[in-house]
Design a protein around this motif. Structure first.
Motif, PDB file in Angstrom:
ATOM      1  N   ALA A  44       5.943  12.685   5.035  1.00  0.00           N
ATOM      2  CA  ALA A  44       4.619  12.109   5.302  1.00  0.00           C
ATOM      3  C   ALA A  44       3.518  13.045   4.809  1.00  0.00           C
ATOM      4  CB  ALA A  44       4.472  11.807   6.795  1.00  0.00           C
ATOM      5  N   ARG A  45       3.765  14.368   4.935  1.00  0.00           N
ATOM      6  CA  ARG A  45       2.756  15.330   4.454  1.00  0.00           C
ATOM      7  C   ARG A  45       2.589  15.280   2.938  1.00  0.00           C
ATOM      8  NH1 ARG A  45       0.975  17.935   8.667  1.00  0.00           N
ATOM      9  NH2 ARG A  45       2.429  18.581  10.286  1.00  0.00           N
ATOM     10  N   SER A  46       3.597  14.773   2.247  1.00  0.00           N
ATOM     11  CA  SER A  46       3.459  14.630   0.791  1.00  0.00           C
ATOM     12  C   SER A  46       2.562  13.426   0.454  1.00  0.00           C
ATOM     13  CB  SER A  46       4.830  14.465   0.129  1.00  0.00           C
ATOM     14  OG  SER A  46       5.354  13.156   0.361  1.00  0.00           O
ATOM     15  N   LEU A  47       2.281  12.584   1.478  1.00  0.00           N
ATOM     16  CA  LEU A  47       1.467  11.378   1.253  1.00  0.00           C
ATOM     17  C   LEU A  47       0.082  11.492   1.856  1.00  0.00           C
ATOM     18  CD1 LEU A  47       4.131   8.664   2.250  1.00  0.00           C
ATOM     19  CD2 LEU A  47       3.636   9.521  -0.047  1.00  0.00           C
ATOM     20  N   SER A  48      -0.061  12.337   2.882  1.00  0.00           N
ATOM     21  CA  SER A  48      -1.323  12.362   3.634  1.00  0.00           C
ATOM     22  C   SER A  48      -1.490  13.707   4.327  1.00  0.00           C
ATOM     23  CB  SER A  48      -1.275  11.255   4.706  1.00  0.00           C
ATOM     24  OG  SER A  48      -2.278  11.454   5.674  1.00  0.00           O
ATOM     25  N   PRO A  49      -2.743  14.176   4.445  1.00  0.00           N
ATOM     26  CA  PRO A  49      -2.945  15.427   5.187  1.00  0.00           C
ATOM     27  C   PRO A  49      -2.905  15.213   6.706  1.00  0.00           C
ATOM     28  CG  PRO A  49      -5.023  14.670   4.246  1.00  0.00           C
ATOM     29  CD  PRO A  49      -3.974  13.684   3.823  1.00  0.00           C
ATOM     30  N   MET A  50      -2.974  13.953   7.142  1.00  0.00           N
ATOM     31  CA  MET A  50      -2.981  13.700   8.597  1.00  0.00           C
ATOM     32  C   MET A  50      -1.633  13.157   9.042  1.00  0.00           C
ATOM     33  SD  MET A  50      -6.691  12.102   9.444  1.00  0.00           S
ATOM     34  CE  MET A  50      -6.734  12.443  11.182  1.00  0.00           C
TER      35      MET A  50
ATOM     36  N   VAL B 113      15.844  14.836  11.324  1.00  0.00           N
ATOM     37  CA  VAL B 113      15.232  13.644  10.724  1.00  0.00           C
ATOM     38  C   VAL B 113      13.716  13.673  10.935  1.00  0.00           C
ATOM     39  CG1 VAL B 113      15.071  11.122  10.866  1.00  0.00           C
ATOM     40  CG2 VAL B 113      17.313  12.210  10.914  1.00  0.00           C
ATOM     41  N   THR B 114      13.283  14.076  12.138  1.00  0.00           N
ATOM     42  CA  THR B 114      11.834  14.135  12.403  1.00  0.00           C
ATOM     43  C   THR B 114      11.163  15.113  11.439  1.00  0.00           C
ATOM     44  OG1 THR B 114      12.256  13.652  14.735  1.00  0.00           O
ATOM     45  CG2 THR B 114      10.076  14.489  14.194  1.00  0.00           C
ATOM     46  N   LYS B 115      11.786  16.267  11.235  1.00  0.00           N
ATOM     47  CA  LYS B 115      11.216  17.286  10.339  1.00  0.00           C
ATOM     48  C   LYS B 115      11.168  16.752   8.902  1.00  0.00           C
ATOM     49  CE  LYS B 115      10.044  21.622   9.241  1.00  0.00           C
ATOM     50  NZ  LYS B 115       9.374  21.300   8.004  1.00  0.00           N
ATOM     51  N   TYR B 116      12.231  16.077   8.515  1.00  0.00           N
ATOM     52  CA  TYR B 116      12.315  15.499   7.162  1.00  0.00           C
ATOM     53  C   TYR B 116      11.180  14.493   6.965  1.00  0.00           C
ATOM     54  CZ  TYR B 116      14.699  13.261   3.154  1.00  0.00           C
ATOM     55  OH  TYR B 116      15.034  12.755   1.928  1.00  0.00           O
ATOM     56  N   LEU B 117      10.989  13.622   7.984  1.00  0.00           N
ATOM     57  CA  LEU B 117       9.936  12.597   7.882  1.00  0.00           C
ATOM     58  C   LEU B 117       8.554  13.223   7.911  1.00  0.00           C
ATOM     59  CD1 LEU B 117      11.384   9.788  10.203  1.00  0.00           C
ATOM     60  CD2 LEU B 117      11.164   9.752   7.699  1.00  0.00           C
ATOM     61  N   GLU B 118       8.420  14.282   8.687  1.00  0.00           N
ATOM     62  CA  GLU B 118       7.137  14.984   8.761  1.00  0.00           C
ATOM     63  C   GLU B 118       6.779  15.564   7.390  1.00  0.00           C
ATOM     64  OE1 GLU B 118       7.320  18.310  11.454  1.00  0.00           O
ATOM     65  OE2 GLU B 118       5.280  17.947  12.155  1.00  0.00           O
TER      66      GLU B 118
ATOM     67  N   VAL C 245       0.844  -1.203   0.000  1.00  0.00           N
ATOM     68  CA  VAL C 245       0.000   0.000   0.000  1.00  0.00           C
ATOM     69  C   VAL C 245       0.880   1.254   0.000  1.00  0.00           C
ATOM     70  CG1 VAL C 245      -1.802   1.267   1.233  1.00  0.00           C
ATOM     71  CG2 VAL C 245      -1.926  -1.227   1.090  1.00  0.00           C
ATOM     72  N   ILE C 246       1.971   1.229   0.773  1.00  0.00           N
ATOM     73  CA  ILE C 246       2.869   2.405   0.782  1.00  0.00           C
ATOM     74  C   ILE C 246       3.519   2.574  -0.595  1.00  0.00           C
ATOM     75  CG2 ILE C 246       5.056   3.305   1.716  1.00  0.00           C
ATOM     76  CD1 ILE C 246       4.127   2.703   4.450  1.00  0.00           C
ATOM     77  N   GLY C 247       3.873   1.467  -1.223  1.00  0.00           N
ATOM     78  CA  GLY C 247       4.444   1.545  -2.575  1.00  0.00           C
ATOM     79  C   GLY C 247       3.479   2.240  -3.540  1.00  0.00           C
ATOM     80  N   ARG C 248       2.207   1.834  -3.470  1.00  0.00           N
ATOM     81  CA  ARG C 248       1.194   2.465  -4.351  1.00  0.00           C
ATOM     82  C   ARG C 248       1.029   3.954  -4.025  1.00  0.00           C
ATOM     83  NH1 ARG C 248      -2.951  -2.432  -3.276  1.00  0.00           N
ATOM     84  NH2 ARG C 248      -2.002  -3.944  -4.670  1.00  0.00           N
ATOM     85  N   LEU C 249       1.057   4.248  -2.718  1.00  0.00           N
ATOM     86  CA  LEU C 249       0.888   5.646  -2.286  1.00  0.00           C
ATOM     87  C   LEU C 249       2.072   6.497  -2.763  1.00  0.00           C
ATOM     88  CD1 LEU C 249      -1.150   7.214  -0.501  1.00  0.00           C
ATOM     89  CD2 LEU C 249       0.304   6.707   1.462  1.00  0.00           C
ATOM     90  N   LEU C 250       3.271   5.928  -2.691  1.00  0.00           N
ATOM     91  CA  LEU C 250       4.458   6.659  -3.151  1.00  0.00           C
ATOM     92  C   LEU C 250       4.338   6.981  -4.637  1.00  0.00           C
ATOM     93  CD1 LEU C 250       7.235   4.590  -1.318  1.00  0.00           C
ATOM     94  CD2 LEU C 250       6.634   6.975  -0.864  1.00  0.00           C
ATOM     95  N   LYS C 251       3.897   5.956  -5.396  1.00  0.00           N
ATOM     96  CA  LYS C 251       3.756   6.146  -6.845  1.00  0.00           C
ATOM     97  C   LYS C 251       2.695   7.222  -7.131  1.00  0.00           C
ATOM     98  CE  LYS C 251       2.966   3.671 -11.109  1.00  0.00           C
ATOM     99  NZ  LYS C 251       2.332   2.526 -11.734  1.00  0.00           N
TER     100      LYS C 251
ATOM    101  N   PRO D  56      -3.549   8.292   8.460  1.00  0.00           N
ATOM    102  CA  PRO D  56      -2.747   9.175   9.307  1.00  0.00           C
ATOM    103  C   PRO D  56      -1.355   8.565   9.484  1.00  0.00           C
ATOM    104  CG  PRO D  56      -4.829   8.560  10.375  1.00  0.00           C
ATOM    105  CD  PRO D  56      -4.641   7.644   9.205  1.00  0.00           C
ATOM    106  N   PHE D  57      -0.321   9.388   9.398  1.00  0.00           N
ATOM    107  CA  PHE D  57       1.046   8.903   9.633  1.00  0.00           C
ATOM    108  C   PHE D  57       1.582   9.492  10.937  1.00  0.00           C
ATOM    109  CE2 PHE D  57       0.981   7.979   5.066  1.00  0.00           C
ATOM    110  CZ  PHE D  57       1.659   6.768   5.029  1.00  0.00           C
ATOM    111  N   LEU D  58       2.144   8.624  11.787  1.00  0.00           N
ATOM    112  CA  LEU D  58       2.824   9.084  13.002  1.00  0.00           C
ATOM    113  C   LEU D  58       4.320   8.976  12.743  1.00  0.00           C
ATOM    114  CD1 LEU D  58       0.714   7.256  15.729  1.00  0.00           C
ATOM    115  CD2 LEU D  58       0.227   9.386  14.519  1.00  0.00           C
ATOM    116  N   VAL D  59       5.030  10.101  12.904  1.00  0.00           N
ATOM    117  CA  VAL D  59       6.455  10.107  12.560  1.00  0.00           C
ATOM    118  C   VAL D  59       7.316  10.418  13.779  1.00  0.00           C
ATOM    119  CG1 VAL D  59       6.032  10.772  10.152  1.00  0.00           C
ATOM    120  CG2 VAL D  59       6.478  12.546  11.851  1.00  0.00           C
ATOM    121  N   ASP D  60       8.519   9.876  13.742  1.00  0.00           N
ATOM    122  CA  ASP D  60       9.484  10.127  14.818  1.00  0.00           C
ATOM    123  C   ASP D  60      10.879   9.898  14.237  1.00  0.00           C
ATOM    124  OD1 ASP D  60      10.456  10.628  17.359  1.00  0.00           O
ATOM    125  OD2 ASP D  60      10.192   8.564  18.051  1.00  0.00           O
TER     126      ASP D  60
END
Ligand SMILES: NC(=O)c1ccc[n+]([C@@H]2O[C@H](COP(=O)([O-])OP(=O)(O)OC[C@H]3O[C@@H](n4cnc5c(N)ncnc54)[C@H](OP(=O)(O)O)[C@@H]3O)[C@@H](O)[C@H]2O)c1
Length: 251
Positions: free
Chosen positions: A142-148, A134-139, A14-20, A124-128
């Motif tokens: 994740a925002r490029s994949l989901s609004p939550m 790194v947290t900011k980068y992941l945040e 599912v993440i692969g599809r979302l990335l694409k 929703p994605f929870l990032v750490d």
């Protein structure tokens, strides 16, 4: 962003599809067994390799989506140098990745994901991350994949994971044992589906406690007694009914 996925199961797919879908490039799908890797790689336009293959270090990030117990087992197979490595588990500490890279974190999709799903649901994605950068980068990723998207450390993530099990796995178990009851009683479980969906959709806008209905919240003892008599033939279901009735009456 160029991303490599380790794993080819439900979350990896599912993440692969979302990335694409969001115009990221999946460089490689790396998996213990090559066939699932090939299937996912073909779908997202990536290269498939197994654990004997060589990871492409052009990737900006390695997302590890393997079974919780396999997380630490699979990483020693690769030399990921100083690459960013994240896992997708709700109940596993961020620091299991510490021995493998100075840049690591968690990208936990708080959703029930299955590779068979036709449409990607809201996730929703929870990032750490291992540090603020790194947290900011992941945040941002994740925002490029989901609004939550929310930042969350290990302690809160495992608490929310507990809550997720209760609201998702437990309610589904209630559906499963009720379907079984209906089958034994020659009743149509399908007739209950509109009620299930209506009850779930109500909590989008109201607190569940405010919309609790049924004989337990009304303290309707006569109806409760009738139900319990019917459930005498189903002792486990009767026990569940009694426990939940008690929980509703004495919140
Ligand atoms: N599914 C969900 O709804 C969901 C939601 C949020 C987070 N998660 C988390 O996401 C992660 C992946 O879950 P999933 O549901 O995608 O799992 P899954 O569908 O069962 O896929 C398991 C993956 O792990 C690999 N694997 C299993 N045992 C292994 C081992 N001993 N060594 C190496 N690889 C091994 C499998 O490889 P093979 O193909 O070779 O068997 C497969 O790629 C877990 O941490 C889970 O807690 C899951």
């Amino acid at each position: 962003m160029q991303v490599t996925i380790i794993g080819a199961g439900n979350v990896a797919t599912v993440i692969g599809r979302l990335l694409k879908k969001h115009q990221h490039q999946v460089l490689q799908v790396i998996n213990r067994s090559i066939e699932p890797a090939q299937r996912l790689a073909a779908e997202v336009g990536a290269e498939a390799i197994d654990y004997q293959g060589k990871p492409n270090l052009d990737a900006d990030m390695f997302i590890i989506a393997v079974s919780d117990h396999a997380l630490q087992e699979c990483l020693p197979h690769f030399n990921l140098d100083h690459k960013l490595v994240v896992h997708t588990a709700g109940s596993v500490s961020r620091d299991v990745l510490k021995p493998f890279s100075p840049f690591y974190g968690v990208l936990y999709p708080l959703q029930s994901l299955r590779k068979e799903m036709q449409e990607i649901p809201e996730i929703p994605f929870l990032v750490d991350g291992s540090d603020e950068a790194v947290t900011k980068y992941l945040e941002d990723f994740a925002r490029s994949l989901s609004p939550m998207v929310a930042r969350m450390g290990d302690d809160d993530r495992i608490r929310l994971h507990t809550a997720a099990v209760i609201v998702s796995n437990f309610t589904n178990h209630l559906y499963a044992i009720t379907e079984d009851f209906c089958r034994h009683e020659h009743l149509s479980f399908d007739l209950l589906k509109p009620l299930i969906l209506e009850t779930a959709s109500r909590i989008r806008h109201v607190s569940p406690a405010e919309v609790q209905t049924g004989p337990a919240v009304r303290k309707d003892i006569q109806t409760l007694d009738k139900h319990l008599r019917i459930l005498t033939a189903y002792p486990k279901l009767r026990t569940t009914y009694l426990r939940l009735t008690d929980s509703i009456m004495n919140p």
